[in-house]
Design a protein around this motif. Structure first.
Motif, PDB file in Angstrom:
ATOM      1  N   PHE A 191     -78.591 -22.221 -67.465  1.00 25.82           N
ATOM      2  CA  PHE A 191     -78.113 -20.845 -67.408  1.00 25.82           C
ATOM      3  C   PHE A 191     -79.131 -19.980 -66.666  1.00 25.82           C
ATOM      4  O   PHE A 191     -80.332 -20.077 -66.914  1.00 25.82           O
ATOM      5  CB  PHE A 191     -77.904 -20.296 -68.826  1.00 25.82           C
ATOM      6  CG  PHE A 191     -77.676 -18.817 -68.838  1.00 25.82           C
ATOM      7  CD1 PHE A 191     -76.473 -18.290 -68.377  1.00 25.82           C
ATOM      8  CD2 PHE A 191     -78.657 -17.940 -69.269  1.00 25.82           C
ATOM      9  CE1 PHE A 191     -76.271 -16.921 -68.343  1.00 25.82           C
ATOM     10  CE2 PHE A 191     -78.456 -16.569 -69.249  1.00 25.82           C
ATOM     11  CZ  PHE A 191     -77.260 -16.066 -68.784  1.00 25.82           C
TER      12      PHE A 191
ATOM     13  N   VAL B 289     -99.319 -35.493 -57.948  1.00 29.32           N
ATOM     14  CA  VAL B 289    -100.676 -34.940 -57.906  1.00 29.32           C
ATOM     15  C   VAL B 289    -101.466 -35.508 -59.081  1.00 29.32           C
ATOM     16  O   VAL B 289    -101.006 -35.476 -60.230  1.00 29.32           O
ATOM     17  CB  VAL B 289    -100.634 -33.393 -57.959  1.00 29.32           C
ATOM     18  CG1 VAL B 289    -102.022 -32.812 -58.152  1.00 29.32           C
ATOM     19  CG2 VAL B 289     -99.977 -32.854 -56.695  1.00 29.32           C
TER      20      VAL B 289
ATOM     21  N   ASP C  21     -93.769 -33.173 -54.620  1.00 31.99           N
ATOM     22  CA  ASP C  21     -93.151 -33.430 -55.929  1.00 31.99           C
ATOM     23  C   ASP C  21     -93.243 -34.908 -56.262  1.00 31.99           C
ATOM     24  O   ASP C  21     -93.081 -35.768 -55.386  1.00 31.99           O
ATOM     25  CB  ASP C  21     -91.694 -32.967 -55.983  1.00 31.99           C
ATOM     26  CG  ASP C  21     -91.248 -32.711 -57.424  1.00 31.99           C
ATOM     27  OD1 ASP C  21     -91.137 -31.518 -57.811  1.00 31.99           O
ATOM     28  OD2 ASP C  21     -91.053 -33.688 -58.181  1.00 31.99           O
TER      29      ASP C  21
ATOM     30  N   GLY D 274     -80.866 -25.874 -69.977  1.00 34.23           N
ATOM     31  CA  GLY D 274     -79.580 -25.324 -70.405  1.00 34.23           C
ATOM     32  C   GLY D 274     -78.745 -24.888 -69.212  1.00 34.23           C
ATOM     33  O   GLY D 274     -77.569 -24.605 -69.327  1.00 34.23           O
TER      34      GLY D 274
ATOM     35  N   ILE E 225     -85.972 -20.013 -65.717  1.00 31.25           N
ATOM     36  CA  ILE E 225     -85.706 -19.990 -64.270  1.00 31.25           C
ATOM     37  C   ILE E 225     -86.084 -18.608 -63.718  1.00 31.25           C
ATOM     38  O   ILE E 225     -86.676 -18.497 -62.644  1.00 31.25           O
ATOM     39  CB  ILE E 225     -84.230 -20.337 -63.980  1.00 31.25           C
ATOM     40  CG1 ILE E 225     -83.935 -21.770 -64.460  1.00 31.25           C
ATOM     41  CG2 ILE E 225     -83.911 -20.186 -62.496  1.00 31.25           C
ATOM     42  CD1 ILE E 225     -82.462 -22.159 -64.431  1.00 31.25           C
TER      43      ILE E 225
ATOM     44  N   ASP F 106     -93.394 -22.669 -65.129  1.00 27.75           N
ATOM     45  CA  ASP F 106     -93.760 -23.302 -66.404  1.00 27.75           C
ATOM     46  C   ASP F 106     -95.220 -23.753 -66.420  1.00 27.75           C
ATOM     47  O   ASP F 106     -95.829 -23.830 -67.483  1.00 27.75           O
ATOM     48  CB  ASP F 106     -92.878 -24.539 -66.654  1.00 27.75           C
ATOM     49  CG  ASP F 106     -91.531 -24.176 -67.261  1.00 27.75           C
ATOM     50  OD1 ASP F 106     -91.238 -22.971 -67.391  1.00 27.75           O
ATOM     51  OD2 ASP F 106     -90.776 -25.106 -67.605  1.00 27.75           O
TER      52      ASP F 106
HETATM   53  C1  LIG Z   1     -84.092 -28.078 -73.068  1.00 28.18           C
HETATM   54  C2  LIG Z   1     -84.391 -26.971 -72.098  1.00 28.18           C
HETATM   55  C3  LIG Z   1     -83.429 -26.010 -71.852  1.00 28.18           C
HETATM   56  C4  LIG Z   1     -83.690 -24.970 -70.974  1.00 28.18           C
HETATM   57  N1  LIG Z   1     -82.714 -24.066 -70.714  1.00 28.18           N
HETATM   58  C5  LIG Z   1     -82.943 -23.075 -69.825  1.00 28.18           C
HETATM   59  C6  LIG Z   1     -81.889 -22.197 -69.443  1.00 28.18           C
HETATM   60  O1  LIG Z   1     -80.731 -22.315 -69.882  1.00 28.18           O
HETATM   61  N2  LIG Z   1     -82.186 -21.213 -68.567  1.00 28.18           N
HETATM   62  C7  LIG Z   1     -83.436 -21.037 -68.042  1.00 28.18           C
HETATM   63  O2  LIG Z   1     -83.642 -20.107 -67.257  1.00 28.18           O
HETATM   64  N3  LIG Z   1     -84.434 -21.887 -68.349  1.00 28.18           N
HETATM   65  C8  LIG Z   1     -84.204 -22.904 -69.221  1.00 28.18           C
HETATM   66  N4  LIG Z   1     -85.199 -23.798 -69.492  1.00 28.18           N
HETATM   67  C9  LIG Z   1     -86.503 -23.626 -68.853  1.00 28.18           C
HETATM   68  C10 LIG Z   1     -86.444 -24.040 -67.378  1.00 28.18           C
HETATM   69  O3  LIG Z   1     -85.907 -25.342 -67.268  1.00 28.18           O
HETATM   70  C11 LIG Z   1     -87.854 -24.013 -66.796  1.00 28.18           C
HETATM   71  O4  LIG Z   1     -88.503 -22.839 -67.201  1.00 28.18           O
HETATM   72  C12 LIG Z   1     -87.829 -24.085 -65.264  1.00 28.18           C
HETATM   73  O5  LIG Z   1     -87.349 -25.331 -64.824  1.00 28.18           O
HETATM   74  C13 LIG Z   1     -89.249 -23.879 -64.727  1.00 28.18           C
HETATM   75  O6  LIG Z   1     -89.294 -24.126 -63.346  1.00 28.18           O
HETATM   76  P1  LIG Z   1     -90.627 -24.681 -62.680  1.00 28.18           P
HETATM   77  O7  LIG Z   1     -90.355 -24.734 -61.232  1.00 28.18           O
HETATM   78  O8  LIG Z   1     -91.777 -23.897 -63.172  1.00 28.18           O
HETATM   79  O9  LIG Z   1     -90.823 -26.134 -63.292  1.00 28.18           O
HETATM   80  P2  LIG Z   1     -89.882 -27.421 -63.210  1.00 28.18           P
HETATM   81  O10 LIG Z   1     -88.479 -27.040 -62.987  1.00 28.18           O
HETATM   82  O11 LIG Z   1     -90.228 -28.221 -64.417  1.00 28.18           O
HETATM   83  O12 LIG Z   1     -90.394 -28.187 -61.920  1.00 28.18           O
HETATM   84  C14 LIG Z   1     -91.640 -28.806 -61.909  1.00 28.18           C
HETATM   85  C15 LIG Z   1     -91.622 -29.887 -60.837  1.00 28.18           C
HETATM   86  O13 LIG Z   1     -92.940 -30.432 -60.773  1.00 28.18           O
HETATM   87  C16 LIG Z   1     -92.849 -31.823 -60.576  1.00 28.18           C
HETATM   88  N5  LIG Z   1     -94.096 -32.409 -61.068  1.00 28.18           N
HETATM   89  C17 LIG Z   1     -94.531 -32.547 -62.345  1.00 28.18           C
HETATM   90  N6  LIG Z   1     -95.744 -33.104 -62.377  1.00 28.18           N
HETATM   91  C18 LIG Z   1     -96.095 -33.319 -61.088  1.00 28.18           C
HETATM   92  C19 LIG Z   1     -97.249 -33.858 -60.476  1.00 28.18           C
HETATM   93  N7  LIG Z   1     -98.308 -34.295 -61.182  1.00 28.18           N
HETATM   94  N8  LIG Z   1     -97.282 -33.941 -59.121  1.00 28.18           N
HETATM   95  C20 LIG Z   1     -96.231 -33.496 -58.363  1.00 28.18           C
HETATM   96  N9  LIG Z   1     -95.124 -32.984 -58.908  1.00 28.18           N
HETATM   97  C21 LIG Z   1     -95.054 -32.881 -60.245  1.00 28.18           C
HETATM   98  C22 LIG Z   1     -91.623 -32.249 -61.364  1.00 28.18           C
HETATM   99  O14 LIG Z   1     -91.087 -33.451 -60.839  1.00 28.18           O
HETATM  100  C23 LIG Z   1     -90.697 -31.049 -61.143  1.00 28.18           C
HETATM  101  O15 LIG Z   1     -89.836 -31.255 -60.050  1.00 28.18           O
HETATM  102  C24 LIG Z   1     -84.962 -24.869 -70.341  1.00 28.18           C
HETATM  103  C25 LIG Z   1     -85.921 -25.845 -70.583  1.00 28.18           C
HETATM  104  C26 LIG Z   1     -85.641 -26.895 -71.447  1.00 28.18           C
HETATM  105  C27 LIG Z   1     -86.672 -27.953 -71.669  1.00 28.18           C
END
Ligand SMILES: Cc1cc2nc3c(=O)[nH]c(=O)nc-3n(C[C@H](O)[C@H](O)[C@H](O)COP(=O)(O)OP(=O)(O)OC[C@H]3O[C@@H](n4cnc5c(N)ncnc54)[C@H](O)[C@@H]3O)c2cc1C
Length: 411
Positions: free
Chosen positions: A48, A132, A35, A46, A305, A292
């Motif tokens: 949730f 990365v 990370d 949010g 999430i 994401d």
């Molecule tokens: C305003 C907002 C409100 C939201 N509210 C909700 C909610 O209430 N409930 C819900 O379920 N979802 C919600 N979401 C969506 C949710 O936050 C994401 O879908 C979720 O975090 C996705 O998880 P992930 O592990 O795919 O990505 P992330 O949680 O974004 O994790 C990605 C990780 O990759 C790391 N990273 C990025 N680029 C690099 C790189 N080049 N090299 C190494 N590491 C890197 C980052 O540091 C991060 O730790 C919300 C999103 C936003 C923006």
């Protein structure tokens, strides 16, 4: 510096990456979890988690810990628009049984750090502060790991039999693979903060505005987590600093603003922009995308999430089988792609449909007028966002018959 060869290198230790690392490490594979940031780290959200997330937290072995940390039960949603208010609960829909009649909300700093710790306990190697920057390739083009920057000068290569992009909506891995496409019509900014001392119920609330929405959820410790999502163009044109924009929109949202502003803001107003994107492929020779990084819609239905954890839950067995059989081709991950089509694609399409509908104020006004008379329909809508109702349940006439009926306890 050339590193050892791992079975799997995962870029990004959010819920998708950390839960995948945990599942694979439990299977005995060597996993590098990279990370760019260090945990605990802030993530705009949010905060949730839908009811269907809760059983997965049990599987991951962190449910009790999150409960101890004070995760709040969220028993449904209040939706406000055009002076109307409707209340939806998480209920059984057709043959789909609600695993719980509540979701959870907890600060992402706590949730993500807990998940990362669990992945480490299972044996994954966490490489924090590793950003990365590019992919390593075999002569035949297959992915063989990542190159990353660490600190100011150091560059490292992490080689792996499979590489997974779980690096969020701006995914470097998806960009390097050439499959990331921004969703131009959904260009939004989100302003995110938290308040203390606000009187709040056990429900999340969404307040629709002319050009966006507020989403608020109660989190552990009695605080509330507040998001303001606005159309990016309008926010940029306004030229307002984030704090000012937040207070401006709170003051224009009477059923919310007064309650929130009676409390104290305990966090800075952080912003995140232009988030919506999709990918044209998610499985490659030696690589995959999850969470994401594989596509993102919008936070209004609060499902990101779930998508992240569910995607990892489906990718882990596909990778396990591929690694055991010594395969590295994209076709070896077919079961993951099939699972995505079943569990993620239809829900993301539903969320996108809601987004499209929200762009038409007359439609929203009419829909809210209708929903105000049909509380069970609101339950159906809210339950659909709870992630336990397959969309095919909507093909049952009995579901519509029930949804169109009345509910005695309409709030
Ligand atoms: C305003 C907002 C409100 C939201 N509210 C909700 C909610 O209430 N409930 C819900 O379920 N979802 C919600 N979401 C969506 C949710 O936050 C994401 O879908 C979720 O975090 C996705 O998880 P992930 O592990 O795919 O990505 P992330 O949680 O974004 O994790 C990605 C990780 O990759 C790391 N990273 C990025 N680029 C690099 C790189 N080049 N090299 C190494 N590491 C890197 C980052 O540091 C991060 O730790 C919300 C999103 C936003 C923006």
């Amino acid at each position: 510096m050339v590193e050892r060869m791992y079975d799997v290198a995962i870029a990004g230790a959010g819920p998708a990456g950390a839960s995948l690392a945990l599942r694979l490490a439990r299977e005995g594979f060597s996993v590098a979890l990279l990370d760019a940031q260090r945990f605990p780290r802030f993530k705009p959200c949010g905060e949730f988690m839908s009811p269907e997330v809760l059983p997965m937290l049990g599987e991951l072995g962190i449910r009790d810990e999150l409960a101890k940390l004070g995760a709040r039960e969220v028993r449904g949603m209040l939706l406000h628009a055009h002076g109307r208010r409707v209340h939806g609960r998480f209920v059984d829909i057709g043959m789909a049984h609600a695993p719980y009649d509540y979701g959870w909300a907890i600060r992402r700093e706590m949730f993500d750090a807990e998940l990362v710790r669990a992945a480490q306990r299972a044996g994954a190697e966490l490489l924090e502060g590793h950003r990365v920057t590019s992919l390593l390739r075999d002569p035949d083009g297959g992915v063989r790991g990542v190159e990353c920057s660490h600190g100011v000068r150091e560059r490292r290569q992490v080689r792996a039999r499979f590489t997974v992009g779980a690096d969020g909506t701006r995914s470097r891995v998806a960009t390097e693979l050439g499959v990331r496409r921004e969703t131009a019509w959904l260009r939004k900014v989100a302003l995110v903060t938290r308040y203390r001392g606000v009187t709040w119920s056990d429900r999340a609330e969404v307040h629709l505005l002319e050009n966006g929405f507020f989403a608020v959820a109660p989190v552990e410790g009695g605080d509330v987590s507040l998001n303001l999502v606005l159309n990016a163009d309008e926010f940029e044109r306004s030229g307002m600093p984030r704090d000012e924009a937040l207070e401006y929109w709170l003051s224009r949202t009477p059923l919310l603003g007064e309650r929130i502003l009676a409390g104290t803001r305990i966090d800075p107003v952080r912003g995140t922009g232009a988030m919506a994107m999709r990918t044209t492929r998610q499985a490659f020779d030696g690589a995959a995308l999850v969470g994401d990084a594989s596509g993102y819609v919008d936070p209004i239905t609060g499902e990101g999430i779930f998508f992240a954890l569910k995607g990892a839950q489906m990718l882990a067995p596909a990778l396990t089988t591929a690694l055991h059989s010594g395969r590295r081709d994209a076709a070896a991950l077919r079961s993951y792609i099939a699972g995505r089509r079943r569990e993620i694609v239809p829900r993301a399409a539903f969320s996108l449909l809601i987004q499209r509908g929200l762009r038409h104020p007359t439609l929203v006004r009419t829909a809210f007028g209708f929903l105000a008379q049909r509380p069970r329909m609101v339950d159906t809508l809210v339950s659909l966002t709870g992630d336990y109702v397959p969309l095919r349940e909507l093909a049952r006439p009995s579901v519509w018959w029930r949804a169109l009926g009345t509910r005695e306890d309409a709030a």
